[in-house]
Scaffold this active site. Structure first.
Site, mmCIF file in Angstrom:
data_model
loop_
_atom_site.group_PDB
_atom_site.id
_atom_site.type_symbol
_atom_site.label_atom_id
_atom_site.label_comp_id
_atom_site.label_asym_id
_atom_site.label_seq_id
_atom_site.Cartn_x
_atom_site.Cartn_y
_atom_site.Cartn_z
ATOM 1 N N GLU A 4 0.805 -1.185 0.192
ATOM 2 C CA GLU A 4 0.075 -0.019 -0.003
ATOM 3 C C GLU A 4 0.857 1.352 0.001
ATOM 4 O OE1 GLU A 4 -3.326 0.567 2.743
ATOM 5 O OE2 GLU A 4 -3.836 -1.612 2.762
ATOM 6 N N SER A 32 4.792 -20.182 -0.874
ATOM 7 C CA SER A 32 4.853 -21.523 -0.696
ATOM 8 C C SER A 32 4.206 -22.270 -1.942
ATOM 9 C CB SER A 32 3.912 -22.150 0.535
ATOM 10 O OG SER A 32 4.467 -21.552 1.657
ATOM 11 N N ASP A 59 -6.200 -9.764 1.334
ATOM 12 C CA ASP A 59 -5.781 -8.219 1.696
ATOM 13 C C ASP A 59 -6.406 -8.082 3.212
ATOM 14 O OD1 ASP A 59 -5.256 -5.792 2.013
ATOM 15 O OD2 ASP A 59 -6.478 -4.887 0.233
ATOM 16 N N ASP A 108 -4.932 -2.774 6.244
ATOM 17 C CA ASP A 108 -4.920 -1.405 5.713
ATOM 18 C C ASP A 108 -4.453 -0.579 6.514
ATOM 19 O OD1 ASP A 108 -6.582 -2.105 3.232
ATOM 20 O OD2 ASP A 108 -8.525 -1.592 4.141
#
Length: 822
Positions: free
Chosen positions: A195, A262, A334, A337
């Site tokens: 971000e 991974s 996600d 924030d």
């Protein structure tokens, strides 16, 4: 004169003798902490007799009459072999590294105090289910029994490193284990940095259309246009984007491109030659000595479980039982924030909320520092999360004056039951029970790949924040924290997490690639960990009608770069076999030799070949030439080549070839010009370090796996004993992934790879195999410190058997733990 010489000889001899005696004394003290695996221990902490049988690879097989005693024994075994590692992990969580390491880790401690993971872990203890609480307490008792044994019997403080840091060892408690699980979540989550980076690049670019070139969305359906970051943050000057950033010492915050990765995949009975399901798992984390992974087998009341554990946690994180196998990959959902919070101009102790200004929640925290005065830090929280310092990922460069930044993250929960979810996996008998158990998982978001005796599945686990459809940045850039539409609205229910059970094709898997494409806000993420390995994996899976354990091993160890095969014809399209013959010793002749080698290369990143080094250096130089003119010093942040960016530029997707023209020069450069210049750059850098005979280059000389001791790895002399170096194949985008450092004078060193590999065949479970990257012991004087490292490097494995007789047949020791005699 002769008398003087005699005395000088005597003094020299005495110094030599004293030096030898000093070395022997240090060796004696260090060797005192080598554990004795063949003994009997009596303790009131166990209910019934149990055994820890160490097989010939020093993997503990723990046999007990009840689960409580088995978890006690796991804690004891972890403390025998990895006590120093456990203490360092706990100190990292608590923000107490500076107590033993001094001012060098003060910034890291400050960051961790601000996150306050330790407090969240303590608060989460009461949220665990009863079975997990029993296991956590029993495990802590096992660790503490070993610590008491060390103190009572003067066993060298338990680890050689502890002689250098004489602080007393605090008892282990259940919250310490939960804290380590949260620390793993931090290391596997990279959305915060992304971000900030997206905002910084947005400020640096003249043409906002170019943002999706350099930070591309994973291939698939596109994303609606977003506003420029400057329009979201009035008063923020674009030039602040050029402020350099750095990484704090021993910081667990992942560097760009190094958040969790991974591979894991499974085959149904219809796609298995043996008639049983198959599962392969190799989680990728930063390499270290010792490895973060520790192999163990637990004989629980529900049955035997074997696989990879993490010292400090009483669970097999990835492994198998008789009926079920499981592997984990980072889902890249996600779940973070960054919120920009406005300070009250009249009172800096308040911040704006939708209801007006409110005071920060604050607490003072004292950080004790070795050989320095303590530092008091004022911790602050908003309704959105903890306030972070501007130095982290250079958050200050995207924070307007009169504002601060706060982090929203799913792991910052006082009711985090992720450890209970892991414990439930070990008790599950089939896919249905495993999925139900994983409902308790909070963070990090993971792809759980499963195989039982009948079927296979993949389920995304972990909480996914619910965002408003009107969210200003859709979670892709920092957003204004006082606007209601930017705030989280809880989490989506577990049923909305993507899942794939019994797929028609009989194969399921993940390499950190995009798993689903749904519109915002039901989307999982705009940032994914892989767009390249998945292409090679699909080819290998589809190349066979049926698979075997060996074909899964072959795929885990595959070193063919899809990226090289895709980019080389594109980037070199105007360079192959062109130009006039050039004499030896000229730059053009060297370029022709390199192009000739690359034109005949099949893309295999083999350690013995020169082509992988030529390719890696060329693409690295090319990306730097393309972006540095546009974004200046911010280009240093892009430490790894993004193949999607290179492809967009050379295919001129949405005008992306504009990156090829150097804005500050009069001529208009073409992409062929940039490719040629970048190849020359690469050859110069290679020649300076490895010589001019490019046909004699070895990728493995540059791509050495670097297993460094976390603290002693940089100490002169000692580093030769504690660090492990290995020539390795693979690269950034191969299935046998060896992510390069990307910075410094050794940018191609392998620093992030599969520290654990396992392949399980449920038609013949005892033919299953696994390996870790170093050895079981964390004691550098132990023969088990690096005994598995060469097997790992060569792509070899050891058996993963739940057969008790096999474990006992070649045991290096049996520890018998008994309650006191009545």
């Amino acid at each position: 004169m002769s008398l003087l010489i005699q005395w000088l000889m005597r003094i020299a001899s005495a110094l030599v003798i004293l030096s030898v005696l000093a070395v022997l004394f240090v060796y004696y003290l260090a060797s005192r902490s080598l554990p004795n695996y063949d003994k009997t221990l009596q303790t009131t902490a166990v209910v019934a007799p149990l055994e820890i049988v160490r097989d010939n690879a020093n993997v503990p097989h723990i046999f007990g009459d009840n689960d409580q005693d088995v978890f006690f024994a796991l804690g004891y075994a972890h403390a025998q072999d990895r006590l120093w590692q456990m203490i360092m992990l706990r100190r990292t969580v608590q923000g107490r590294l500076s107590e033993v390491l001094g001012t060098q880790t003060l910034e890291t401690d400050t960051l961790m105090r601000r996150l306050d993971l330790a407090s969240h872990a303590r608060a989460s203890v009461s949220s665990q289910d009863d079975a997990t609480l029993i296991a956590l307490r029993a495990y802590a008792n096992g660790v503490n029994t070993r610590i008491d044994e060390i103190n009572l019997n003067a066993l060298g403080r338990g680890a050689p490193e502890l002689f250098l840091f004489p602080q007393a060892i605090a008892p282990w408690v259940p919250a310490d284990s939960i804290g380590i699980q949260k620390l793993m979540a931090l290391q596997m989550t990279g959305h915060l940095e992304h971000e900030v980076l997206r905002a910084r690049v947005s400020l640096a670019l003249d043409d906002p259309k170019r943002l999706d070139d350099i930070l591309p969305v994973a291939p698939g359906t596109g994303v609606a246009a977003l506003p420029e970051y400057a329009s979201l943050m009035p008063g923020l000057a674009p030039e602040t984007a050029y402020t350099p950033s750095r990484h704090a010492a021993l910081s667990p915050f992942p560097k760009y491109g190094m958040a969790g990765a991974s591979n894991a995949w499974a085959a149904a009975t219809t796609r298995s030659a043996s008639g049983g399901t198959l599962l392969a798992s190799d989680p990728h984390l930063g390499l270290s000595a010792p490895a973060i992974w520790y192999l163990a087998r637990l004989e629980l009341e529900a049955g035997g479980v074997i696989g990879g554990t993490i010292p400090g946690l009483p669970a097999v994180i990835t492994g198998r039982s008789d009926n079920l196998g499981w592997g984990l990959t980072a889902a890249h959902a996600d779940d973070q924030d960054l919120f920009i919070e406005e300070l009250n101009p009249e009172n800096a102790q308040e911040y704006r909320t939708p209801q007006g200004f409110k005071p920060f929640r604050t607490r003072k925290s004292i950080i004790n520092i070795k050989d320095a005065s303590p530092v008091t830090v004022t911790l602050r929280w908003t309704e959105n999360g903890p306030v972070l310092p501007g130095s982290l990922y250079n958050i200050a460069s995207v924070t307007p004056p009169g504002h601060v930044a706060a982090l929203g993250w799913t792991a910052l929960s006082d009711k985090d039951t992720s450890v209970s979810a892991i414990m439930g996996l070990m008790r599950a008998r089939d896919i249905g029970q495993a999925v139900m158990a994983s409902k308790a998982h909070v963070a990090p978001a993971m792809n759980l790949t499963l195989a039982d005796n009948e079927n296979i599945a993949l389920k995304v686990i972990g909480h996914m924040p619910r965002r408003s459809e009107n969210h200003q940045s859709k979670g892709r850039m920092p957003s204004l924290g006082w606007r209601e539409e930017n705030r989280w609205q809880g989490s989506f229910p577990f049923t909305t997490n993507p899942g794939f059970v019994a797929p028609v094709g009989g194969i399921v898997g993940n390499t950190n690639n995009k798993v689903i494409d749904r519109p915002f806000p039901l989307h999982m993420s705009y940032v994914w960990g892989d767009s390249q390995r998945i292409e090679r994996w699909k080819r290998l899976m589809q190349a066979r009608q049926v698979h075997t354990r060996d074909s899964f091993v072959e795929a885990q160890l595959d070193t063919v770069s899809y990226t090289a095969r895709a980019l080389l014809p594109l980037v070199g399209a105007d360079l192959w076999f062109t130009g006039e013959a050039a004499p030896d010793g000229t730059r053009e002749r060297q370029r022709q030799r390199a192009l000739s080698l690359l034109s005949e290369w099949n893309g295999e990143m083999n350690e013995h070949l020169p082509e992988p080094l030529l390719f890696a250096a060329w693409m690295r130089a090319l990306q730097d030439r393309l972006i540095r003119d546009q974004i200046g010093p911010l280009a240093d942040t892009f430490t790894h080549v993004d193949p999607v960016f290179i492809e967009r530029v050379f295919r001129d997707v949405d005008g992306a070839s504009a990156w090829c023209d150097v804005r500050q020069s009069a001529p208009v450069e073409t992409c062929a010009d940039m490719a040629r210049l970048a190849l020359d750059d690469a050859l110069v850098s290679i020649e300076e370090r490895y010589g001019t005979q490019i046909e004699s280059l070895r990728w493995g000389d540059a791509h050495q796996a670097v297993h460094n001791h976390q603290v002693l790895g940089s100490v002169p002399v000692l580093r030769f004993f504690v660090n492990i170096r290995q020539s390795t194949s693979g690269g950034d985008n191969t299935l046998q992934r060896g992510l390069t450092r990307g910075t410094g004078d050794r940018p191609f060193e392998n620093v992030h790879a599969a520290g654990y590999r396992g392949v399980y065949d449920f038609a013949d479970p005892d033919s299953s195999v696994f390996i870790i990257s170093t050895g079981q012991s964390g004691h550098f004087l132990s023969r088990f410190y690096d005994d598995l490292a060469q097997l790992w490097r060569r792509g070899e494995y050891i058996p993963m058997s739940l057969d008790a007789d096999l474990a006992r047949a070649a045991a290096v020791g049996i520890t018998r733990i008994q309650p006191p005699a009545q």
